[in-house]
Enzyme design. Structure first.
Site, mmCIF file in Angstrom:
data_model
loop_
_atom_site.group_PDB
_atom_site.id
_atom_site.type_symbol
_atom_site.label_atom_id
_atom_site.label_comp_id
_atom_site.label_asym_id
_atom_site.label_seq_id
_atom_site.Cartn_x
_atom_site.Cartn_y
_atom_site.Cartn_z
ATOM 1 N N CYS A 11 0.865 -1.173 0.000
ATOM 2 C CA CYS A 11 0.000 0.000 0.000
ATOM 3 C C CYS A 11 0.905 1.227 0.000
ATOM 4 O O CYS A 11 2.117 1.110 -0.106
ATOM 5 C CB CYS A 11 -0.883 -0.053 1.241
ATOM 6 S SG CYS A 11 -2.350 0.961 1.069
ATOM 7 N N CYS A 84 -3.960 -0.410 -3.013
ATOM 8 C CA CYS A 84 -4.359 0.966 -3.304
ATOM 9 C C CYS A 84 -3.781 1.359 -4.654
ATOM 10 O O CYS A 84 -2.752 0.830 -5.073
ATOM 11 C CB CYS A 84 -3.927 1.933 -2.202
ATOM 12 S SG CYS A 84 -2.166 2.211 -2.090
ATOM 13 N N CYS A 91 4.509 0.411 -7.807
ATOM 14 C CA CYS A 91 5.019 -0.876 -7.335
ATOM 15 C C CYS A 91 6.419 -1.107 -7.894
ATOM 16 O O CYS A 91 6.623 -1.060 -9.108
ATOM 17 C CB CYS A 91 4.092 -2.002 -7.779
ATOM 18 S SG CYS A 91 4.524 -3.598 -7.063
#
Length: 137
Positions: A11, A84, A91
């Site tokens: 997240c 999220c 990422c």
């Protein structure tokens, strides 16, 4: 390292959604999966409402804490789950090619306390079956 599959819940702040998911996965799917969570920009603290909710469900462990993505990059994960949109977009690329999936949840932080319970229920309904299908079957 155990024989369990390793999952990372990612997240932005690692204070609420990812911590709730980490705790739920370990509590409910712990026979086949070991979950960790981290944040792209870790806040360094666990949301007190998220912690209280997990304590009330008997799923909180003192070991849970907000941690930066750098602290888990060396772990050979079997699956990375972003919860999220910001984490999905930012990422990092893991050293070992790893399957990454996105199951998004609204951040309850700063909202009424019952929003945390709604997020918990949505994670239970929408994320746990996906983790089970990916790693336990």
């Amino acid at each position: 390292m155990s024989d369990k599959k390793q999952v990372l819940v990612l997240c932005t702040g690692n204070s609420c959604r990812s911590i709730i998911a980490e705790a739920m996965i370990n509590a409910r799917l712990g026979d086949c999966v070991e979950a960790q969570s981290s944040g792209v920009k870790a806040s360094g603290k666990v949301n007190p409402y998220a912690k209280a909710l997990l304590e009330s469900k008997g799923e909180w462990k003192e070991a849970y804490h907000s941690k930066a993505i750098e602290s888990v990059l060396a772990t050979p994960f079997d699956l990375v789950v972003t919860v999220c949109d910001h984490a999905k977009e930012t990422c990092p690329i893991f050293p070992k090619a790893v399957k990454t999936i996105h199951v998004g949840f609204e951040d309850p932080s700063g909202k009424a306390e019952e929003e945390y319970a709604k997020t918990y229920d949505r994670i239970k309904k929408e994320l746990l079956p996906v983790i089970r299908a990916e790693l336990c079957e």
